[in-house]
Motif scaffolding. Structure first.
Motif, mmCIF file in Angstrom:
data_model
loop_
_atom_site.group_PDB
_atom_site.id
_atom_site.type_symbol
_atom_site.label_atom_id
_atom_site.label_comp_id
_atom_site.label_asym_id
_atom_site.label_seq_id
_atom_site.Cartn_x
_atom_site.Cartn_y
_atom_site.Cartn_z
ATOM 1 N N PHE A 142 0.883 -1.171 0.000
ATOM 2 C CA PHE A 142 0.000 0.000 0.000
ATOM 3 C C PHE A 142 0.916 1.215 0.000
ATOM 4 N N THR A 144 1.688 5.168 -0.229
ATOM 5 C CA THR A 144 1.032 6.425 0.073
ATOM 6 C C THR A 144 2.052 7.551 0.109
ATOM 7 N N ARG A 190 -6.413 -0.161 2.656
ATOM 8 C CA ARG A 190 -5.232 -1.011 2.762
ATOM 9 C C ARG A 190 -5.656 -2.451 2.997
ATOM 10 N N GLU A 196 2.814 -1.184 4.102
ATOM 11 C CA GLU A 196 2.622 0.226 3.768
ATOM 12 C C GLU A 196 3.973 0.914 3.579
#
Length: 219
Positions: A142, A144, A190, A196
């Protein structure tokens, strides 16, 4: 074979990172967002009111969308026409969330995406890859970044558009984030087990290296 699922919001650097990972590992590449953009471009071109979910659903089966999987030349065509450039306009960007939220559109796109993924050997990027399209992918990421960083990247991509200032782009991006995260069909979120990666302070090479490292841990 390996499937790497990369999800994240607009401007997080998914496309560049996913293509870089595919090149590094000798894998195919699929930009699922481009498929939704292609559908949106077709709807706009055919005068379909994109905010009318029923109208969009009624015509979702019509366009023939074909996605290439070469990370060095990820072509996409609609009814045989190369739409790689026109699907990146602000008009399409600001309409794609409405079109992609329609269940009939998502059902068709997920079916096409799963056909392309097939037995694997691919890096797939989008918003619902780890949660819906390929929930069994052994590597889930994920990606970001801060709102400001994402807006600056997106504005840079739209440099040819005089109306695409960072301020305007950030407002449009916030609206899209809200729509993508709150839609009933496959919202942006997510996936369980996803790693992440915040790319705000990372170079593209560092993001690619981090994902490649995760992939090699699953070999």
């Amino acid at each position: 074979m390996l499937v790497i699922a990369m999800d994240g919001p607009s401007g997080s650097g998914k496309s560049s990172a996913a293509k870089g990972v595919a090149r590094a590992l000798g894998l195919r590449y699929l930009d699922t967002g481009a498929m939704y953009r292609a559908m949106t471009w077709w709807m706009l071109g055919h005068g379909v009111p994109v905010e009318d979910a029923a109208a969009v659903a009624a015509r979702a089966a019509e366009p023939v969308i074909v996605s290439g999987t070469d990370p060095d030349a990820p072509a996409i065509t609609v009814d045989g026409e190369d739409v790689s450039a026109p699907i990146r306009t602000r008009e399409v960007t600001n309409a794609v969330s409405a079109v992609s939220s329609v269940p009939a559109v998502r059902a068709r796109m997920v079916e096409l995406q799963r056909e392309i993924i097939g037995a694997g050997g691919i890096v797939v990027e989008g918003r619902d890859i780890g949660t819906v399209v390929a929930p069994d992918a052994p590597v889930k990421v994920f990606l970001t970044a801060s709102e400001e960083a994402r807006a600056m990247r997106r504005a840079k991509d739209l440099a040819a558009d005089p109306g695409a200032s960072v301020t305007v782009t950030r407002a449009e991006q916030a609206r899209r984030d809200r729509l993508d995260s709150t839609r009933a069909a496959s919202p942006l979120t997510r996936a369980g087990g996803a790693h992440e990666i915040d790319s705000t302070e990372l170079s593209l090479a560092e993001v690619i290296e981090a994902v490649v490292r995760l992939a090699k841990e699953h070999e």
